[in-house]
Write a protein that holds these residues in place. Structure first.
Motif, short mmCIF file in Angstrom:
data_model
loop_
_atom_site.label_atom_id
_atom_site.label_comp_id
_atom_site.label_asym_id
_atom_site.label_seq_id
_atom_site.Cartn_x
_atom_site.Cartn_y
_atom_site.Cartn_z
N ARG A 222 0.83 -1.17 0.11
CA ARG A 222 0.08 0.08 0.11
C ARG A 222 0.96 1.32 0.04
O ARG A 222 0.62 2.13 -0.80
CB ARG A 222 -0.99 -0.21 1.17
CG ARG A 222 -1.92 1.19 1.22
CD ARG A 222 -2.55 1.16 2.47
NE ARG A 222 -1.97 1.64 3.76
CZ ARG A 222 -1.43 2.63 3.81
NH1 ARG A 222 -2.00 3.81 3.25
NH2 ARG A 222 -0.84 3.09 4.96
N ARG A 223 1.66 1.11 0.93
CA ARG A 223 2.69 2.45 1.12
C ARG A 223 3.69 2.53 -0.08
O ARG A 223 4.09 3.59 -0.60
CB ARG A 223 3.61 2.31 2.15
CG ARG A 223 2.74 2.16 3.30
CD ARG A 223 3.61 2.54 4.67
NE ARG A 223 3.04 2.69 5.83
CZ ARG A 223 3.50 2.90 7.05
NH1 ARG A 223 4.47 3.65 7.12
NH2 ARG A 223 2.83 2.73 8.23
N LEU A 224 4.07 1.47 -0.87
CA LEU A 224 4.94 1.42 -2.08
C LEU A 224 4.17 1.99 -3.14
O LEU A 224 4.58 2.72 -3.91
CB LEU A 224 5.36 0.00 -2.36
CG LEU A 224 6.38 -0.21 -3.60
CD1 LEU A 224 7.74 0.61 -3.38
CD2 LEU A 224 6.31 -1.63 -3.77
N ASP A 225 2.91 1.67 -3.23
CA ASP A 225 2.17 2.37 -4.36
C ASP A 225 1.90 3.72 -4.17
O ASP A 225 1.80 4.31 -5.23
CB ASP A 225 0.46 1.63 -4.33
CG ASP A 225 0.58 0.01 -4.81
OD1 ASP A 225 1.75 -0.23 -5.28
OD2 ASP A 225 -0.20 -0.62 -4.50
N ALA A 226 1.69 4.21 -3.03
CA ALA A 226 1.67 5.68 -2.73
C ALA A 226 2.97 6.38 -3.25
O ALA A 226 2.93 7.41 -4.02
CB ALA A 226 1.19 6.19 -1.40
N PHE A 227 4.13 5.70 -3.06
CA PHE A 227 5.36 6.12 -3.11
C PHE A 227 5.53 6.13 -4.62
O PHE A 227 6.03 7.48 -5.41
CB PHE A 227 6.36 5.20 -2.64
CG PHE A 227 8.00 5.81 -2.94
CD1 PHE A 227 8.42 6.80 -2.22
CD2 PHE A 227 8.72 4.76 -3.56
CE1 PHE A 227 9.79 6.95 -2.32
CE2 PHE A 227 10.05 5.05 -3.59
CZ PHE A 227 10.74 6.22 -3.06
N ALA A 228 5.16 5.13 -5.41
CA ALA A 228 5.28 5.07 -6.86
C ALA A 228 4.30 5.95 -7.51
O ALA A 228 4.90 6.55 -8.56
CB ALA A 228 4.89 3.60 -7.10
N GLY A 229 3.36 6.37 -7.01
CA GLY A 229 2.49 7.21 -7.45
C GLY A 229 2.83 8.72 -7.81
O GLY A 229 2.30 9.59 -8.32
N VAL A 230 3.85 9.15 -6.80
CA VAL A 230 4.70 10.45 -6.99
C VAL A 230 5.22 10.53 -8.50
O VAL A 230 5.13 11.67 -8.98
CB VAL A 230 5.74 10.76 -5.96
CG1 VAL A 230 6.42 12.01 -6.12
CG2 VAL A 230 5.03 10.55 -4.59
N VAL A 231 5.56 9.59 -9.22
CA VAL A 231 6.07 9.54 -10.46
C VAL A 231 4.91 10.05 -11.61
O VAL A 231 5.06 10.94 -12.22
CB VAL A 231 6.62 8.35 -10.96
CG1 VAL A 231 7.13 8.26 -12.16
CG2 VAL A 231 7.89 7.76 -10.14
N GLU A 232 3.90 9.63 -11.15
CA GLU A 232 2.68 9.79 -11.81
C GLU A 232 2.21 10.95 -11.75
O GLU A 232 1.75 11.79 -12.67
CB GLU A 232 1.50 8.95 -11.54
CG GLU A 232 1.62 7.29 -11.91
CD GLU A 232 0.48 6.41 -11.47
OE1 GLU A 232 -0.44 7.12 -11.12
OE2 GLU A 232 0.65 5.42 -11.53
N LYS A 233 2.11 11.63 -10.38
CA LYS A 233 1.89 13.10 -10.15
C LYS A 233 2.97 14.03 -10.81
O LYS A 233 2.42 15.22 -11.30
CB LYS A 233 2.04 13.40 -8.66
CG LYS A 233 0.78 12.51 -7.98
CD LYS A 233 1.17 12.86 -6.40
CE LYS A 233 0.00 12.15 -5.58
NZ LYS A 233 -0.20 12.21 -4.06
N ARG A 234 4.23 13.80 -10.98
CA ARG A 234 5.20 14.42 -11.51
C ARG A 234 4.88 14.80 -12.97
O ARG A 234 4.92 15.58 -13.73
CB ARG A 234 6.71 13.91 -11.30
CG ARG A 234 7.22 14.07 -9.85
CD ARG A 234 8.33 13.51 -9.87
NE ARG A 234 8.78 13.58 -8.50
CZ ARG A 234 9.78 12.67 -7.99
NH1 ARG A 234 10.43 11.96 -8.59
NH2 ARG A 234 10.08 12.80 -6.62
N GLU A 235 4.48 13.41 -13.78
CA GLU A 235 4.20 13.42 -15.15
C GLU A 235 2.90 14.17 -15.32
O GLU A 235 2.99 14.99 -16.50
CB GLU A 235 3.97 11.87 -15.56
CG GLU A 235 4.33 11.61 -16.96
CD GLU A 235 5.19 9.99 -17.10
OE1 GLU A 235 4.48 9.49 -17.13
OE2 GLU A 235 6.57 10.12 -16.96
N ALA A 236 1.95 14.24 -14.52
CA ALA A 236 0.82 14.98 -14.85
C ALA A 236 0.82 16.39 -14.58
O ALA A 236 0.77 17.01 -15.55
CB ALA A 236 -0.28 14.54 -13.97
#
Length: 299
Positions: A222-236
């Protein structure tokens, strides 16, 4: 830099002691490991808090050659030191470590002085290299290398058995998100490394910095998915900024990684390398186009 260079709080997870640094291991500090077997004892990532308080160990493993992970290495001059072969040159030479950051000359001199004076970094020309899957048998307890490149080319985790403890180092689950802004870093490899971690079932997952130890695979994922989600936020954020044609330098000024108030010699080079990696991916996916020489816009 005002740093406390001694004192840690040990916390036991089976046969693994996490030596928690000040401020829960937030940079410039870090969380080290002490792992005991019946034959040998090893330390992982001796941090600043071990400078004046290094527990005895027969050997040292380094997850990757960054200053905060080797600041306490001076307490282990007589012990063999091991790191992945891709980070070996940086561990053997402070100059090579600084050169690997890709900084302008004046900034490189400043950073090298900081590494020397604040982090006690000096080369370990005797350091030895290991590869993915290497096993260190301590007697009744093993430490297996898990290569997790992306942060650095040689960044590694360590799986400690029979305790079921996976040390994931700087896949640290902090809200800052993945860091892949050095010349030897790779966004694609960092994402692959996170997927590899996700597939490893362990009882405990230890991080190098503030998040400490997470118990249970479900919570870790769960925490890893949130951490990885920062990459998507940067891309957005980048795609939104590219609603109008922009140059790389304009993206650097806009910032994808650091907040506007952060000023340091490494900030612009890191922002540039991060922006270029995202641009290359978005161009290959057809989500961004180069509308004229050096200017990019979201499609």
């Amino acid at each position: 830099m005002d740093t406390q260079t001694t004192g840690y709080t040990p916390a036991a997870y089976g046969g693994v002691d996490v030596l928690v640094g000040p401020q829960r291991g937030a940079y410039p500090y870090g969380n080290s490991l002490l792992v005991r077997g019946t034959a040998e004892t090893l330390v992982v990532d001796p941090s600043l808090s071990l400078v004046d308080d290094a527990p005895p160990a027969d050997l040292v493993l380094v997850s990757h050659a960054h200053e905060d992970h080797i600041a306490g290495l001076g307490g282990y001059d007589a012990a063999p030191v091991h790191v992945h072969g891709a980070d070996l040159a940086a561990l053997r030479s402070r100059e090579a470590m600084v050169a690997g950051l890709g900084l302008p000359p004046d900034a490189a001199k400043e950073v090298e002085a900081m590494f020397r004076d604040d982090f006690h970094v000096r080369g370990r020309p005797d350091a030895l290299g290991f590869e993915d899957g290497a096993v260190f048998d301590l007697g009744g307890r093993t430490v297996t290398v898990v290569h997790l490149p992306g942060h650095t080319a040689g960044h590694c985790g360590f799986l400690i058995e029979p305790d079921g403890f996976l040390f994931v180092a700087d896949i640290d689950l902090t809200s800052f998100g993945p860091y892949y802004g050095d010349p030897g870093s790779s966004l694609a490899e960092f994402e692959a490394s996170m997927r590899r971690c996700r597939d490893i079932d362990a009882r405990w997952y230890g991080t190098s910095h503030q998040k400490g130890v997470i118990e249970g695979a479900a919570e870790f994922r769960r925490r890893l998915d949130a951490f990885a989600g920062v990459v998507e936020k940067r891309e957005a954020a980048l795609l939104e900024f590219l609603g109008e044609p922009r140059t790389v330098e304009e993206i650097v000024d806009h910032r994808l990684v650091y907040r506007p108030h952060v000023q340091a010699p490494h900030v612009r080079p890191v922002e540039r390398r991060t922006a270029v990696q995202h641009l290359h991916r978005l161009l290959s996916e057809g989500r961004v186009a180069q509308v004229e020489q050096g200017r990019f816009r979201a499609t």
